[in-house]
Design an enzyme around this catalytic site. Structure first.
Site, mmCIF file in Angstrom:
data_model
loop_
_atom_site.group_PDB
_atom_site.id
_atom_site.type_symbol
_atom_site.label_atom_id
_atom_site.label_comp_id
_atom_site.label_asym_id
_atom_site.label_seq_id
_atom_site.Cartn_x
_atom_site.Cartn_y
_atom_site.Cartn_z
ATOM 1 C CG HIS A 217 -2.228 -0.729 0.955
ATOM 2 N ND1 HIS A 217 -2.324 -2.097 1.078
ATOM 3 C CD2 HIS A 217 -3.465 -0.302 0.586
ATOM 4 C CE1 HIS A 217 -3.562 -2.477 0.800
ATOM 5 N NE2 HIS A 217 -4.276 -1.408 0.490
ATOM 6 N N GLY A 218 2.007 1.232 0.605
ATOM 7 C CA GLY A 218 2.817 2.453 0.645
ATOM 8 C C GLY A 218 4.202 2.209 1.180
#
Length: 469
Positions: free
Chosen positions: A323-324
């Site tokens: 996700h990041g």
């Protein structure tokens, strides 16, 4: 280019639909046209990044041909798949994680490390996973190899799901790439689904995003407990309506062109445990990690509990990192591992799933809390926000609390109600005739679409936050 922009809505989409249906009798020509328009769609904002996705497409087309040729020799085929994973994840790693790893190394060692300024190609996490799905599914015999580079390009770059999902598995659309039927019914259903997602994004996600930004902007200047909870809840709703709205639009657009993508959300507000939430939220990503990481690691078939916990930890560590590229995302993923492991080992999850109350409040409260991590700029900033949430920061409430409810209360209420299967409940529980529900829904959708289009024309605030993930 994003679906909620004027250039997409008034120019790109009408031109693409017209060109496609003029060519639809000739499958190779219509596929080539869709592939070409998808690359134009991707290149619109940053033309240089189209070469990154083209490199990924060509490489995985070759890997698909290679693994199909050696599939009779399982050892060689596994080596091809391993090499594919190294190349695809290596490309993703350079663009998305190199800076993160170097900053982490510098922080741990105290060494001065030059951090390269590498821009992130939009959607690279999504199209990388789709490319890997193609090669692995060919290796597993769950989809026929595509000898045409055009067809592989269309699968990986198809514009509806290119930059924010859902992650379309190759086995889902393998047959439809060359053998699909476009019908008026599918087109109508797809157009309606697109309109639903468009309204979710423009009317709910954007307004809830303004509320979340306002609340988080008070951090450090006396954020009250009430405003912290309002901001955290608004951000969770913003993420949901931003991403589920995009997924609705992607599924609808795909159906208009004859493709049938799987659902990506299943009313997550009805979740009674954290475990159930992840069966209802971002389904395409969860099943991807399950089938391509969790099961190959041994899944739940392993003999020792320690190995089972390791398998679960790896899935959620990778989910957070996917996700990041920040420790806030890693901690977010690990938090979900801890919560689900606790529910599994204590039996709390299954107990909660049998009891709507307290199950639903329990799950939603934990989700609101954990989601603070991915909205915060750093772990210390998240810590300050948590202090306010639990009464150790500012006052319990302040004048801004009333203002937020006055300006955004209707959107908060709509954020709850629109996440529930109201139409199904009206027909099944209240015995309202199905035709009445459909006509009322169509009228409401038409009115909301007028409002949403007006937002596109006159409002500048229009971010797609899931592009950041």
């Amino acid at each position: 280019m994003v679906f909620s922009s004027k250039i997409f809505l008034f120019y790109f989409l009408p031109f693409t639909l017209a060109g496609y249906f003029l060519l639809r009798r000739w499958r190779r020509a219509s596929n080539f046209f869709l592939m070409l328009m998808s690359l134009v769609f991707y290149a619109w904002g940053e033309p240089k990044f189209v070469f990154v996705i083209m490199l990924s497409i060509v490489a995985n087309w070759l890997f698909g041909l290679w693994v199909d040729r050696v599939r009779g020799d399982r050892r060689k085929a596994k080596r091809v798949v391993a090499l594919m994973c190294v190349c695809d994840l290596g490309l993703l790693g350079v663009y998305k994680y190199l800076g993160f790893f170097l900053r982490t190394w510098a922080g741990l060692t105290g060494q001065a490390v030059r951090i390269p300024d590498i821009a992130l190609p939009i959607g690279i996490s999504f199209f990388t996973f789709q490319a890997m799905s193609y090669v692995i599914d060919v290796y597993r015999g769950k989809g026929q190899v595509q000898r045409s580079l055009i067809n592989v390009s269309l699968y990986i770059s198809f514009f509806p799901q290119l930059i924010a999902g859902p992650i379309v598995r190759y086995q889902t659309v393998a047959d439809e790439i060359m053998d699909r039927r476009e019908t008026l019914e599918d087109f109508a259903l797809g157009a309606r689904r697109f309109m639903v997602g468009f309204c979710k994004k423009l009317i709910l996600a954007n307004q809830l995003g303004l509320l979340a930004d306002s609340c988080y902007g008070l951090l450090g200047s006396g954020l009250s407990t009430a405003n912290a909870w309002i901001g955290a809840a608004a951000y969770l709703m913003q993420v949901y309506y931003d991403f589920s709205g995009y997924s609705d639009m992607a599924i609808g657009l795909g159906r208009m062109f004859g493709f049938h993508f799987l659902e990506n959300f299943d009313y997550p507000w009805l979740s009674r445990s954290v475990t159930e939430f992840w069966r209802r939220w971002h389904i395409s990503m969860c099943t991807w990690f399950r089938d391509y990481l969790y099961f190959p690691l041994g899944g739940s078939r392993v003999k020792s509990k320690a190995r089972l916990m390791f398998n679960l930890f790896m899935v959620w560590f990778c989910t957070g990192l996917w996700h990041g590229a920040a420790w806030t995302y890693v901690l977010w993923g690990v938090s979900f591992f801890v919560l689900q492991a606790f529910e599994r080992e204590t039996g709390l999850g299954k107990w909660m799933e049998r009891h709507p109350f307290p199950g639903i409040p329990y799950a939603l409260t934990l989700l609101v809390i954990v989601t603070v991590l991915i909205r915060s700029e750093s772990i210390p900033a998240a810590g300050l926000f948590f202090k306010s949430m639990f009464g150790f920061g500012g006052a319990p409430w302040d004048a801004a609390t009333g203002m937020f409810f006055k300006e955004y209360g209707a959107f908060l209420l709509a954020g709850v109600v629109c996440g529930l299967p109201a139409g199904r409940w009206l027909t099944e529980k209240a015995r309202v005739p199905e035709w009445a529900v459909q006509w009322a829904g169509a009228a409401a959708l038409a009115a909301l679409m007028v409002v949403a289009v007006s937002y596109v024309v006159v409002v500048d605030y229009n971010p797609f936050i899931y592009f950041n993930f």
